[in-house]
Design an enzyme around this catalytic site. Structure first.
Site, PDB file in Angstrom:
ATOM      1  N   ASP A   1      -1.205   6.768   6.456  1.00 21.90           N
ATOM      2  CA  ASP A   1      -2.270   5.842   6.067  1.00 21.90           C
ATOM      3  C   ASP A   1      -2.499   4.900   7.246  1.00 21.90           C
ATOM      4  O   ASP A   1      -1.665   4.041   7.526  1.00 21.90           O
ATOM      5  CB  ASP A   1      -1.838   5.073   4.807  1.00 21.90           C
ATOM      6  CG  ASP A   1      -2.848   4.006   4.386  1.00 21.90           C
ATOM      7  OD1 ASP A   1      -3.890   3.853   5.052  1.00 21.90           O
ATOM      8  OD2 ASP A   1      -2.564   3.318   3.374  1.00 21.90           O
TER       9      ASP A   1
ATOM     10  N   TRP B   1       0.835  -1.209   0.000  1.00 22.05           N
ATOM     11  CA  TRP B   1       0.000   0.000   0.000  1.00 22.05           C
ATOM     12  C   TRP B   1       0.865   1.251   0.000  1.00 22.05           C
ATOM     13  O   TRP B   1       0.525   2.247  -0.649  1.00 22.05           O
ATOM     14  CB  TRP B   1      -0.955  -0.008   1.185  1.00 22.05           C
ATOM     15  CG  TRP B   1      -1.961  -1.114   1.097  1.00 22.05           C
ATOM     16  CD1 TRP B   1      -2.138  -2.140   1.965  1.00 22.05           C
ATOM     17  CD2 TRP B   1      -2.934  -1.316   0.052  1.00 22.05           C
ATOM     18  NE1 TRP B   1      -3.152  -2.964   1.541  1.00 22.05           N
ATOM     19  CE2 TRP B   1      -3.651  -2.488   0.372  1.00 22.05           C
ATOM     20  CE3 TRP B   1      -3.263  -0.625  -1.119  1.00 22.05           C
ATOM     21  CZ2 TRP B   1      -4.678  -2.985  -0.440  1.00 22.05           C
ATOM     22  CZ3 TRP B   1      -4.278  -1.121  -1.926  1.00 22.05           C
ATOM     23  CH2 TRP B   1      -4.979  -2.279  -1.579  1.00 22.05           C
TER      24      TRP B   1
ATOM     25  N   LYS C   1     -11.504  -1.759   7.203  1.00 19.84           N
ATOM     26  CA  LYS C   1     -10.625  -2.639   7.967  1.00 19.84           C
ATOM     27  C   LYS C   1     -11.029  -2.632   9.440  1.00 19.84           C
ATOM     28  O   LYS C   1     -11.176  -3.673  10.053  1.00 19.84           O
ATOM     29  CB  LYS C   1      -9.161  -2.211   7.831  1.00 19.84           C
ATOM     30  CG  LYS C   1      -8.673  -2.045   6.391  1.00 19.84           C
ATOM     31  CD  LYS C   1      -8.381  -3.350   5.713  1.00 19.84           C
ATOM     32  CE  LYS C   1      -8.246  -3.292   4.198  1.00 19.84           C
ATOM     33  NZ  LYS C   1      -7.383  -2.275   3.648  1.00 19.84           N
TER      34      LYS C   1
HETATM   35  C1  LIG Z   1      -6.778  -1.836   2.335  1.00 23.50           C
HETATM   36  C2  LIG Z   1      -5.755  -0.794   2.432  1.00 23.50           C
HETATM   37  C3  LIG Z   1      -5.676   0.241   1.483  1.00 23.50           C
HETATM   38  C4  LIG Z   1      -6.585   0.335   0.280  1.00 23.50           C
HETATM   39  O1  LIG Z   1      -7.825   0.778   0.688  1.00 23.50           O
HETATM   40  P1  LIG Z   1      -9.020   1.061  -0.348  1.00 23.50           P
HETATM   41  O2  LIG Z   1     -10.050   1.652   0.578  1.00 23.50           O
HETATM   42  O3  LIG Z   1      -9.410  -0.249  -0.939  1.00 23.50           O
HETATM   43  O4  LIG Z   1      -8.547   2.024  -1.353  1.00 23.50           O
HETATM   44  C5  LIG Z   1      -4.716   1.207   1.666  1.00 23.50           C
HETATM   45  N1  LIG Z   1      -3.862   1.163   2.701  1.00 23.50           N
HETATM   46  C6  LIG Z   1      -3.907   0.182   3.617  1.00 23.50           C
HETATM   47  C7  LIG Z   1      -2.930   0.176   4.748  1.00 23.50           C
HETATM   48  C8  LIG Z   1      -4.855  -0.824   3.513  1.00 23.50           C
HETATM   49  O5  LIG Z   1      -4.909  -1.806   4.427  1.00 23.50           O
END
Ligand SMILES: *Cc1c(COP(=O)(O)O)cnc(C)c1O
Length: 362
Positions: free
Chosen positions: A175, A108, A199
């Site tokens: 993030d 990511w 998540k």
């Molecule tokens: C799942 C995830 C993403 C992607 O998220 P989307 O909402 O599908 O764009 C980005 N960063 C991390 C750390 C993730 O676990």
């Protein structure tokens, strides 16, 4: 209609993932009759009094749980996932001819770097790619003239988590998709936090963005409206039709966290769950952890069988125990137990018991 909860599985899915059972129940009621209005939450205007109250409470509760109330931050519930935040961060923060510093700690993070490169000089200041991201890169320096530093607090795929964050004068962007609201941190060290809801916070369809207002409007770019954080703040997260149901279910989860005693209380439960599972991985001679010990994630526990010949037996056993979502990401293999906030320790015990049972069986 009665749901048969004895069918309910121990859900280790990495995302979309487990939410508290109470949240599912309240959300299902709101689909049929929201706030005793005689209307479904799915059929009312987002400008209605009842939904505006949902958005307001969700935004303020997010800040409250992170300890950021009254500190110059704004919370937004946007669309487009964390993947859209990958490009919104540089669009809003990177100057024309500016530069940004990125920590490459996983797939990511690499995806975020790829987007930032569309906007300007993007420096990867450290990477653990060569070790298939089994650790968090350390010992890096953040250039003092960077427009911002970007990191990923928890690497969902590889099962690593940042324990410390750098002290820097450069704005910090993080993030936190897979560990938001899971632990006590000084969140005021971050200038921009984003997290896809699916998540650890709610269903897919909304992304929480927490932003320190003073960092906006300084990079001299003309930003398309939907990608402009300042426009979303001005519109109180209702610039266009927000994802009403995803925001509502996220609010229910935030209320659940508050009822549990807030992020600090949740962290204690998360610590206990992670300790239980890692202790079995380390004790049981059939298994080994996939991530560097000091960087192990308390959200996504990645582990492997030492002898792949046991795979079919183990897989049949955990399925028999009503466990779901355990296979690891294809880039790591093995198993990944995602033990997000809503995962009860009793479910972790079921998995540990299956691992012990495998040891007696083979
Ligand atoms: C799942 C995830 C993403 C992607 O998220 P989307 O909402 O599908 O764009 C980005 N960063 C991390 C750390 C993730 O676990």
């Amino acid at each position: 209609m009665e749901l048969n909860y004895t069918m309910k599985k121990h859900n280790y899915s990495a995302g979309p993932s487990i939410l508290p059972q109470e949240v599912f129940e309240k959300a299902s009621k709101a689909i049929l009759n929201f706030n005793d209005s005689g209307l479904s939450i799915l059929e009312i205007s987002h400008r209605s009094k009842d939904f505006v109250a949902v958005m307001e409470e969700a935004r303020s509760l997010a800040l409250e749980l992170l300890g950021l109330q009254g500190k110059g931050y704004q919370a937004l519930f946007l669309q487009g996932g964390a993947s859209t935040a990958f490009l919104m961060a540089p669009y809003n923060l990177m100057k024309e001819n500016g530069k940004a510093a990125y920590l490459d700690s996983g797939t990511w993070a690499a995806a975020a770097i790829k987007e930032a490169k569309l906007f300007g000089e993007t420096i990867t200041i450290a990477s653990s790619k060569e070790e298939n991201y089994n650790n968090i890169p350390k010992g890096y320096e953040i250039p003092a003239d960077a427009d911002y530093f970007h990191c990923t607090s928890n690497n969902t795929i590889f099962g690593t988590q940042m324990k410390d964050f750098p002290v820097t004068n450069v704005p910090v962007v993080c993030d936190m998709s897979s560990d938001i609201f899971s632990r006590n941190l000084d969140y005021s060290k971050f200038d921009l936090i984003y997290a896809g809801a699916q998540k650890n916070m709610g269903p897919a369809g909304t992304t929480l963005v927490v932003i320190k207002e003073e960092i906006l409007g300084k990079n001299g770019r003309t930003i398309p409206s939907m990608l402009d954080y300042a426009k979303h703040i001005k519109a109180e997260s209702m610039y266009n039709t927000p994802p009403v149901f995803a925001v509502y279910v996220s609010l229910l989860t935030l209320q659940w966290i508050k009822e549990k005693g807030g992020v600090a209380a949740i962290e204690k439960l998360n610590d206990a769950k992670a300790a239980l599972l890692y202790a079995e991985i380390d004790r049981n001679p059939l298994f080994k952890g996939a991530a560097a010990v000091e960087d192990r994630s308390k959200m996504n526990v990645t582990f492997l069988l030492n002898n792949p010949d046991h795979t079919a037996t183990f897989d049949a056993m955990w399925k028999e125990a009503n466990i779901s979502g355990l296979p690891g990401h294809r880039s790591v293999g093995g198993y990944r137990a995602s033990i997000y906030n809503a995962m009860p320790i009793e479910s972790v015990q079921v998995l540990v018991d299956v691992m012990k049972a495998l040891e007696s069986k083979v």
